[in-house]
Design an enzyme around this catalytic site. Structure first.
Site, PDB file in Angstrom:
ATOM      1  N   HIS A  28      17.919 -18.441   0.123  1.00 14.36           N
ATOM      2  CA  HIS A  28      19.268 -18.658   0.656  1.00 14.36           C
ATOM      3  C   HIS A  28      19.840 -20.025   0.286  1.00 14.36           C
ATOM      4  CE1 HIS A  28      17.659 -21.043   3.925  1.00 14.36           C
ATOM      5  NE2 HIS A  28      17.219 -20.038   4.626  1.00 14.36           N
ATOM      6  N   HIS A  82       6.956 -18.782  15.716  1.00 17.07           N
ATOM      7  CA  HIS A  82       8.295 -18.693  15.132  1.00 17.07           C
ATOM      8  C   HIS A  82       8.468 -17.290  14.557  1.00 17.07           C
ATOM      9  CE1 HIS A  82      11.872 -19.596  12.970  1.00 17.07           C
ATOM     10  NE2 HIS A  82      11.362 -20.154  11.902  1.00 17.07           N
ATOM     11  N   GLU A  84      10.736 -16.176  12.314  1.00 20.83           N
ATOM     12  CA  GLU A  84      11.291 -15.961  10.968  1.00 20.83           C
ATOM     13  C   GLU A  84      10.236 -15.297  10.091  1.00 20.83           C
ATOM     14  OE1 GLU A  84      13.303 -19.337   9.182  1.00 20.83           O
ATOM     15  OE2 GLU A  84      14.402 -17.977   7.848  1.00 20.83           O
ATOM     16  N   ASP A  86       9.005 -15.370   7.156  1.00 16.59           N
ATOM     17  CA  ASP A  86       7.955 -15.993   6.331  1.00 16.59           C
ATOM     18  C   ASP A  86       6.724 -16.328   7.170  1.00 16.59           C
ATOM     19  OD1 ASP A  86       9.704 -17.810   7.534  1.00 16.59           O
ATOM     20  OD2 ASP A  86       9.466 -19.351   5.997  1.00 16.59           O
ATOM     21  N   HIS A 148      13.732 -24.592  14.148  1.00 16.62           N
ATOM     22  CA  HIS A 148      15.149 -24.529  13.836  1.00 16.62           C
ATOM     23  C   HIS A 148      15.772 -23.193  14.237  1.00 16.62           C
ATOM     24  CE1 HIS A 148      15.000 -22.034   9.966  1.00 16.62           C
ATOM     25  NE2 HIS A 148      13.748 -22.109  10.366  1.00 16.62           N
ATOM     26  N   ASP A 167       7.866 -24.783  11.498  1.00 17.85           N
ATOM     27  CA  ASP A 167       8.591 -25.386  10.367  1.00 17.85           C
ATOM     28  C   ASP A 167       8.757 -26.905  10.486  1.00 17.85           C
ATOM     29  OD1 ASP A 167       9.031 -23.043   8.920  1.00 17.85           O
ATOM     30  OD2 ASP A 167      10.875 -22.582   9.987  1.00 17.85           O
ATOM     31  N   TYR A 195      13.314 -31.087   3.065  1.00 21.40           N
ATOM     32  CA  TYR A 195      13.205 -30.036   4.080  1.00 21.40           C
ATOM     33  C   TYR A 195      13.994 -30.424   5.328  1.00 21.40           C
ATOM     34  CZ  TYR A 195      11.112 -26.094   6.490  1.00 21.40           C
ATOM     35  OH  TYR A 195      10.943 -24.898   7.154  1.00 21.40           O
ATOM     36  N   HIS A 228       4.546 -24.947   6.542  1.00 22.52           N
ATOM     37  CA  HIS A 228       4.815 -25.060   5.097  1.00 22.52           C
ATOM     38  C   HIS A 228       4.220 -26.352   4.558  1.00 22.52           C
ATOM     39  CE1 HIS A 228       7.646 -21.710   4.887  1.00 22.52           C
ATOM     40  NE2 HIS A 228       8.327 -22.216   5.890  1.00 22.52           N
TER      41      HIS A 228
HETATM   42 FE1  FEO Z   1      12.026 -20.836   9.780  1.00 22.50          FE
HETATM   43 FE2  FEO Z   1       9.527 -21.178   7.510  1.00 22.50          FE
HETATM   44  O1  FEO Z   1      10.710 -20.251   8.623  1.00 22.50           O
END
Ligand code: FEO
Length: 404
Positions: A28, A82, A84, A86, A148, A167, A195, A228
């Protein structure tokens, strides 16, 4: 291909069982020049606990790493920090394969996971201050709403001081070794900042509150294991201090010029503006948007006190790449910037009023009239560019643009 991938030991009982995405470059609009990792962690306590999962297409890799230390059926507890995808993409498969007796997430995350997936079991909501027993160890929780996503949460393994921070404090940096101190600090700082700029900057005030809460919780953090990039161990104060600095946005002593040009006139103006800034003894970074990525502009903006915007006029407005980057920056809500606009035009200069509208919406204090050039800039216009650049440089040098 994924069958022989191994877990990596992080602390006495924590193992990294995530996946390395060497190839990803774009998500994105975030350009990941160094790929990324999706981090998942296994705690080998009396009740074996899994923290987060990985992107769905990396299920085999994650399973291989888990298998290198335990059989997946031995997992007793799964925690989702989280929702999301990923980090939750493999959650339905893991829940089916492991059949854990306990699954935990924040109250908002429970709803988000149910909205994404058809899950085979119920999830128990946990709130800030809650703790669960892993038998011989304890896991504590702190909700980090909007850092986030609204569902986001930290988990903390008390006995070993490991903060699982999803994250937050992460970076898109694909690495085969697992610790930050195994990599060049300039790359680590850049990727951490990039990031922060692209994901966390809009929530800078919440970041500061989260850092206060972390202190209030009194957790003795020794390791920060984000979702990450590599893990922070000996140097855990580094990401905390940098997050504080970036969220507070102190003066940085740097000017950022972002421009796009049609036939080179606006580019020439950008060069003279830059020369003016540098003549004041201030660092200046110049980015031509036509071959540049917006996520890298955001990283540059993180360490800048002034945003100077150049665009030729096209169809009574800014060039499309400038509309793109200014819209993106507007969403990031950067703090404490001064700026102005400049550019060439043929028969109207509406790009400059549009650029100023963007600057106002972003919250930039516009400190100079726009400098405009009818077609190719003459020496008078170029001198104006240099002069305004120098004035901006002088203001930045005095510490204007950031909060002391
Ligand atoms: Fe907010 Fe790495 O996902």
């Amino acid at each position: 291909m994924s069958e022989n991938l191994k877990a990596i030991k992080v602390t006495d009982s924590v193992y990294w069982v995530g996946a390395i995405d060497w190839d990803i470059r774009e998500h994105h609009g975030y350009y990941m020049s160094r790929g990324t990792t999706y981090n998942s962690y296994l705690i080998l306590a009396e009740k074996i606990t899994l923290i987060d999962t990985v992107k769905s297409e990396f299920l085999d890799e994650m399973l291989s790493r888990i298998k290198s230390v335990i059989d997946i059926s031995e997992i007793d507890i799964v925690v989702a920090n989280h929702a999301e995808m990923d980090h939750s993409g493999c959650l339905p498969d893991i829940l089916k394969l492991a059949d854990p007796s306990e699954v935990y997430a924040s109250p908002i995350c429970v709803g988000a996971l149910k909205a994404h997936f058809d899950l085979p079991c119920e999830i128990t909501p946990v709130k800030s201050g809650d703790e669960i027993s892993l038998g011989n160890k304890k896991l504590a929780f702190m909700e980090t709403k909007m850092l986030h996503w609204p569902d986001s949460m930290f988990s903390f393994l008390k006995e070993e001081g490991v903060l699982f921070s999803q994250d937050v404090f992460g970076m898109h940096y694909a690495t085969a070794k697992m610790f930050v101190d195994e990599y060049p600090s300039d790359i680590v700082d850049y990727e951490l900042g990039k990031y922060f700029a692209n994901i966390m900057m809009p929530m800078s005030d919440l970041i500061l509150r989260m850092l206060d809460s972390l202190q209030d919780f009194g957790w003795g953090i020794k390791v920060i294991a984000s979702d990450h990039g590599p893990v922070w161990r000996n140097n855990i104060n580094r990401p905390i201090e940098l997050y504080k600095k970036w969220a507070e946005k102190h003066p940085c002593g740097k000017v950022l010029i972002v421009y796009a040009t049609m036939w080179g006139s606006t580019e020439t103006m950008a060069k003279y503006v830059s020369d003016g800034v540098v003549s004041a003894g201030v660092e200046c970074e110049v980015i031509n948007m036509t071959p540049s990525y917006r996520s890298e502009v955001a990283a540059a903006l993180l360490n800048s006190d002034a945003l100077l915007v150049g665009s030729s006029t096209l169809n009574c407005g800014v060039l499309p790449v400038m509309a793109d980057i200014l819209t993106y920056i507007r969403g990031l809500k950067p703090k404490n910037l001064i700026g102005f606009s400049f550019g060439s035009f043929g028969w109207n200069w509406k790009a400059l009023s549009e650029a100023n509208n963007y600057l106002n919406e972003i919250g930039v204090e516009v400190v100079s009239e726009s400098v405009k050039s009818h077609y190719v800039p003459d020496q008078y216009v170029l001198d104006q560019c240099f002069t305004v650049g120098k004035e901006i440089g002088d203001q930045v040098k005095k510490g204007v643009g950031g909060s002391e």
